[in-house]
Design a protein around this motif. Structure first.
Motif, mmCIF file in Angstrom:
data_model
loop_
_atom_site.group_PDB
_atom_site.id
_atom_site.type_symbol
_atom_site.label_atom_id
_atom_site.label_comp_id
_atom_site.label_asym_id
_atom_site.label_seq_id
_atom_site.Cartn_x
_atom_site.Cartn_y
_atom_site.Cartn_z
ATOM 1 N N ARG A 99 47.834 41.064 36.215
ATOM 2 C CA ARG A 99 47.095 42.320 36.337
ATOM 3 C C ARG A 99 45.913 42.204 37.293
ATOM 4 O O ARG A 99 45.182 43.167 37.514
ATOM 5 C CB ARG A 99 46.600 42.756 34.953
ATOM 6 N N GLY A 100 45.693 40.991 37.836
ATOM 7 C CA GLY A 100 44.586 40.778 38.764
ATOM 8 C C GLY A 100 43.229 40.786 38.114
ATOM 9 O O GLY A 100 42.229 41.163 38.731
ATOM 10 N N GLU A 101 43.156 40.321 36.855
ATOM 11 C CA GLU A 101 41.921 40.384 36.081
ATOM 12 C C GLU A 101 41.367 39.014 35.714
ATOM 13 O O GLU A 101 40.584 38.884 34.779
ATOM 14 C CB GLU A 101 42.161 41.193 34.804
ATOM 15 N N ALA A 102 41.741 37.982 36.461
ATOM 16 C CA ALA A 102 41.300 36.623 36.125
ATOM 17 C C ALA A 102 40.002 36.228 36.809
ATOM 18 O O ALA A 102 39.583 35.071 36.727
ATOM 19 C CB ALA A 102 42.404 35.623 36.467
ATOM 20 N N GLY A 103 39.369 37.169 37.507
ATOM 21 C CA GLY A 103 38.084 36.871 38.131
ATOM 22 C C GLY A 103 38.187 35.822 39.207
ATOM 23 O O GLY A 103 39.117 35.836 40.025
ATOM 24 N N ASP A 104 37.247 34.874 39.214
ATOM 25 C CA ASP A 104 37.255 33.857 40.264
ATOM 26 C C ASP A 104 38.362 32.828 40.073
ATOM 27 O O ASP A 104 38.551 31.947 40.909
ATOM 28 C CB ASP A 104 35.893 33.162 40.367
ATOM 29 N N ARG A 105 39.132 32.958 38.989
ATOM 30 C CA ARG A 105 40.299 32.091 38.769
ATOM 31 C C ARG A 105 41.583 32.755 39.263
ATOM 32 O O ARG A 105 42.663 32.177 39.145
ATOM 33 C CB ARG A 105 40.457 31.773 37.283
ATOM 34 N N ILE A 150 55.107 42.389 35.687
ATOM 35 C CA ILE A 150 54.256 43.552 35.810
ATOM 36 C C ILE A 150 55.038 44.801 36.228
ATOM 37 O O ILE A 150 54.561 45.927 36.093
ATOM 38 C CB ILE A 150 53.098 43.287 36.797
ATOM 39 N N GLU A 151 56.270 44.587 36.707
ATOM 40 C CA GLU A 151 57.104 45.702 37.144
ATOM 41 C C GLU A 151 58.338 45.802 36.260
ATOM 42 O O GLU A 151 58.887 44.793 35.811
ATOM 43 C CB GLU A 151 57.528 45.518 38.604
ATOM 44 N N ARG A 152 58.805 47.024 36.034
ATOM 45 C CA ARG A 152 59.999 47.247 35.228
ATOM 46 C C ARG A 152 61.222 47.261 36.146
ATOM 47 O O ARG A 152 61.185 47.850 37.206
ATOM 48 C CB ARG A 152 59.885 48.568 34.465
ATOM 49 N N GLY A 153 62.264 46.591 35.692
ATOM 50 C CA GLY A 153 63.471 46.567 36.493
ATOM 51 C C GLY A 153 63.765 45.206 37.085
ATOM 52 O O GLY A 153 62.981 44.289 36.978
#
Length: 398
Positions: A354-360, A395-398
């Motif tokens: 989701r791109g929410e890991a911050g500087d990691r 993160i994507e369906r299919g």
């Protein structure tokens, strides 16, 4: 499981810090993790139809969860499957939602080990026919080292460098993780010369004990968009329990876990993956000991048998490598509260994809890229007597 792909999705997650949490009880951890998961999904406790609790030693029956959360007369199932216990809770929740039995389910795992009588090195009594070998976990897993060296011709110095790199990598990753138990980088010299524990395993080859909890909210895949703008769709959940042949027979091969190979193959087939090292964005694997991670890299198809050690030394599985493995620190640095570890792995995939890991954050993965899927893998029990769990999420369906 035929037709399971994308039928369920994770729409909310929560994870406590792992570590020596002397000031927090099991109830505190369950409340913290579940509250965070519900908040991220935009739901209240009353919206959850059923609950699956994973714990090995920190509670009996569904009451271990219903009491602290004040759940009134809803189904709460307590599950246990060695170190795959948290993953087993997720599997139960996903199967219930996929079947149509419930609309919203919670999977939650917890363990309080630091102030319990559990010593960490010796497993609890398991009733059997009396032939089970009585040995510590480090002693049992140390056998992987000698087996790998004999089969693939590695000398002691090279093997030590490989195991040291695994520990160094995971501690470096954990040092950047605010929820990790061990948040300090360890230099390779310290790792390679640390106190011997069992066989050729040294102190930093072994994961530690920890307290912690993690939780996930599961809904049907078709409903995921109502709760989250970036859900994680469940592509595959596979468990394999071995026949329990032990690790001392003449035909025992301690350079591979057949249960891992079987569960991974089924998971790849279900998710439509045929080149895992290229198609996965990251992987969280069960690095209870450094040689375990080495063997798992080959069993999961990330490296060819007998060549995984070269890929480790080349940095292919480092945070900046081709396929980051245990980018959150793994069991080695994040910690291993047994009932929570499987869901902790899912939590890292949740953050990263989701791109929410911050500087990691791993660059170049997530929405709008070709790298949108991740794998988690749990190993429960010792070599020769174990279970394996593999999940693939996207993160994507299919």
């Amino acid at each position: 499981m035929s037709g399971f792909k994308d039928s369920t999705a994770v729409v909310g997650m929560g994870c406590t810090r792992f570590g020596d949490l002397w000031a927090q009880s099991t109830d505190d951890l369950l409340i913290e993790a579940s509250s965070a998961a519900l908040e991220s999904a935009g739901l209240g406790l009353g919206d959850v139809d059923a609950f699956w609790l994973g714990t090995t030693r920190s509670g009996s029956s569904g009451l271990a969860l219903s009491k602290p959360l004040k759940i009134r007369n809803k189904p709460v199932t307590r599950v246990e499957n060695f170190c795959a216990t948290g993953s087993e809770a997720l599997r139960g929740a996903c199967y219930a939602v996929a079947s149509g039995a419930v609309d919203v389910a919670m999977a939650i795992g917890v363990e309080k080990l630091k102030d319990s009588p559990h010593a960490g090195l010796v497993a609890g009594t398991i009733f059997d026919d009396g032939t089970t070998m009585d040995a510590t976990a480090p002693a049992l897993f140390s056998a992987l080292v000698d087996a790998y060296q004999r089969k693939y011709g590695l000398d002691d110095r090279t093997m030590r460098e490989v195991l040291t790199h695994v520990a160094w990598k995971n501690h470096a990753n954990g040092a950047r993780n605010p929820r990790a138990q061990f948040r300090k980088e360890i230099d390779k010299e310290t790792i390679s010369t640390a106190q011997a524990v069992a066989g050729k395993l040294r102190l930093f080859d072994c994961s530690g004990m920890a307290d912690g909890a993690a939780a996930a909210i599961v809904v049907r895949g078709e409903d995921a968009g109502r709760h989250s703008d970036a859900p994680l769709y469940v592509k595959a959940l596979e468990v394999a329990a071995g026949p329990g042949g032990g690790a001392v027979g003449a035909d025992a091969d301690l350079t591979s876990f057949p249960e891992v190979v079987a569960s991974a193959r089924r998971a790849y087939a279900a998710a439509g993956i045929d080149r895992p090292a290229e198609q996965l964005a990251l992987a969280e694997v069960h690095d209870c000991f450094t040689p375990t991670e080495l063997v798992l890299l080959e069993d999961l198809g990330f490296a060819e048998p007998g060549k995984g050690w070269r890929d480790v030394m080349d940095g292919r599985f480092d945070a900046a490598g081709v396929l980051p493995v245990n980018v959150d620190g793994g069991l080695k640095a994040f910690g291993h509260p047994v009932g929570a570890s499987g869901l902790r792995m899912i939590y890292e995939c949740w953050l990263q994809l989701r791109g929410e890991a911050g500087d990691r954050q791993i660059p170049g993965i997530g929405p709008g890229t070709s790298r949108t899927r991740a794998l988690t893998q749990n190993l429960g029990g010792p070599p020769g007597d174990c279970v394996s769990f593999v999940s693939i999420l996207g993160i994507e369906r299919g």
